[in-house]
Design an enzyme around this catalytic site. Structure first.
Site, short mmCIF file in Angstrom:
data_model
loop_
_atom_site.label_atom_id
_atom_site.label_comp_id
_atom_site.label_asym_id
_atom_site.label_seq_id
_atom_site.Cartn_x
_atom_site.Cartn_y
_atom_site.Cartn_z
N SER A 117 0.79 -1.27 -0.14
CA SER A 117 0.02 0.07 0.04
C SER A 117 0.89 1.19 -0.11
O SER A 117 1.63 1.50 -0.93
CB SER A 117 -1.06 -0.17 1.30
OG SER A 117 -2.12 1.05 0.97
N ASP A 133 -8.49 -2.91 -7.27
CA ASP A 133 -7.79 -2.68 -5.72
C ASP A 133 -8.91 -2.15 -4.82
O ASP A 133 -9.67 -1.09 -5.13
CB ASP A 133 -6.78 -1.71 -5.93
CG ASP A 133 -6.11 -1.35 -4.52
OD1 ASP A 133 -6.62 -0.68 -3.68
OD2 ASP A 133 -5.01 -2.17 -4.42
N HIS A 172 -6.49 -5.88 -1.58
CA HIS A 172 -5.64 -5.08 -1.24
C HIS A 172 -4.42 -5.61 -0.35
O HIS A 172 -4.83 -5.83 0.72
CB HIS A 172 -6.08 -3.70 -0.60
CG HIS A 172 -5.35 -2.53 -0.40
ND1 HIS A 172 -4.89 -1.89 -1.55
CD2 HIS A 172 -4.86 -2.04 0.75
CE1 HIS A 172 -3.85 -0.78 -0.89
NE2 HIS A 172 -3.95 -1.16 0.05
#
Length: 419
Positions: free
Chosen positions: A200, A296, A363
């Protein structure tokens, strides 16, 4: 106490999460606060096994003299688990993710959390997925020196500024440098192999710092980088606006990140554009692997269809649960996937780079055991993620795998949220 704390967390999560497998397709339910979109991290979305490794927190005491401090002025930190045997001189550095702060208000809030202060960081955390110390969970990197550098600046380790009135220190770049210097003194300078990774916001930081990391080592050292869920797109949201671009403009401007972004980009583009990976990846000289879900979850919730772009709530259900998306909404998301694939075309032409794009609503997949390497992990072209990354790193095979569009992949571990 730390293990008891995480056991309590696991039990609590077990009470509120439903996680089952239909065929080989996993659905994971999480509570989601739409006013502040965020995803549960790897160690919060998995129920830990009794033999999960917990690694203690190390404060970087030399950092204060360098002005390398968290948002609240506290010391930065990392977790280190030593390698052994064939991995004794190999190092895996993982940059923690956790969003960004783009205003005084949000950064002041952040500095009172583990995302802005080591005072609130856990004293030990579980190492799972790519950080696991078990060969059956992490076949290629289990016995390496494995490090998680904690994220407490809010600008993907790039800022260098301050706001004295609000008592905020934006020192991400200095934290990066201080942590790396400390790890070099701990033996990383002797590394024969090194891998910089992150998920991330940490995946974005990995792209930004990849070449700098490579330059720390002699040419005889094999150095590569892995960005997981870090391919944040400069996308148009459902209202025709640029939610994420506007947000990033605040992050870069507030935290003084411009001077620490790659010059090859800032020489011809504005600083905000150079915070987007799509304008960086083609110029990264070091071998780079991009691991990303084509749909995502974070980007759907916070960039493509955030509540601010959806005042009537038409996307509310779809945002939380892909199975509730209408045909037209899925069509919009297919456009996002195509945008992503177009962006990586030039990047994928380089023989040295790697790619794993699966058609999941997910994610961060490298730090979670169930998605990294497990019996029912996501598969694209007969490869699970851990094998794909290992094949690329050790050059056992070239890896550039792109999944067919949703809903063809029944191996996904989709994230589904309860508001």
């Amino acid at each position: 106490m730390g293990k008891l704390f995480w056991l309590a967390i696991a039990i609590a999560i077990g009470l509120v999460l439903s996680n089952w497998v239909h065929g080989f397709q996993g659905y994971e339910y999480h509570h989601f606060n739409e006013t502040e979109p965020s995803l549960l991290e790897a160690h919060e979305s998995s129920l830990f096994q009794s033999n999960t490794l917990f690694v203690g927190l190390t404060l970087i005491h030399t950092a204060a003299a360098k002005g390398a401090v968290c948002l609240d002025g506290s010391l930065p930190a990392y977790h280190l688990h030593r390698g052994y045997g064939s991995g004794a001189n190999s190092w895996l550095i993982n940059l923690e993710g956790g969003g960004w702060c783009n205003s005084i208000r949000t950064c002041v809030y952040r500095k009172r959390t583990r995302r802005g202060s080591s005072t609130f960081m856990e004293k030990e955390i579980p190492f799972t997925g790519i950080l696991s110390n078990k060969a059956e969970e992490n076949p290629d990197f289990f016995n390496w020196n494995r490090v998680k550098i904690r994220y407490c600046d809010g600008a993907s380790f790039t800022g260098d500024s301050e706001d004295k009135t609000a008592e905020l220190q934006f020192r991400g770049q200095r934290i990066w440098a201080a942590a790396i210097e400390d790890l070099m003194s701990e033996g990383m300078r002797f590394a024969e192999q090194a891998l910089l990774s992150g998920c991330s916001a940490g995946g974005l930081a990995t792209i930004i710092h990849c070449d700098g990391f490579r330059n720390l080592f002699p040419r005889t050292t094999t150095v590569k980088c892995l960005s997981d869920a870090g391919l944040f797109l400069d996308a148009i949201d459902i209202s025709g606006g640029h939610t994420l671009r506007n947000f990033y403009t605040g992050v870069v401007g507030l935290q003084g990140a411009q001077k620490n972004l790659p010059e090859i980009c800032t020489n011809h583009l504005d600083p905000t554009s150079c915070f987007f990976p799509q304008n960086l990846i083609a110029s990264v000289r070091t071998p780079l692997f991009i691991l990303n879900a084509a749909y995502d979850s974070w980007q759907i919730q916070s960039s493509i269809a955030p509540p601010s772009a959806d005042p009537h709530g038409y996307w509310h259900d779809c945002r939380l649960n892909y199975a509730k998306c209408t045909t037209s909404q899925i069509q919009f998301l297919q456009g996002f996937r195509i945008h992503m694939l177009n962006i990586i075309k030039e990047f994928s032409r380089s023989y040295k780079n790697g790619l794993f794009i699966n058609s999941c609503f997910s994610h961060c997949q490298s730090e979670r055991q169930d998605t990294w390497f497990a019996e029912n992990s996501p598969i694209v072209k007969n490869k699970v993620i851990a094998v794909a990354v290992g094949d690329w790193y050790f050059e056992r095979a070239g890896v550039k795998v792109i999944d067919c569009p949703y809903p063809c992949d029944n191996t996904c571990h989709h994230l589904v949220f309860r508001s």
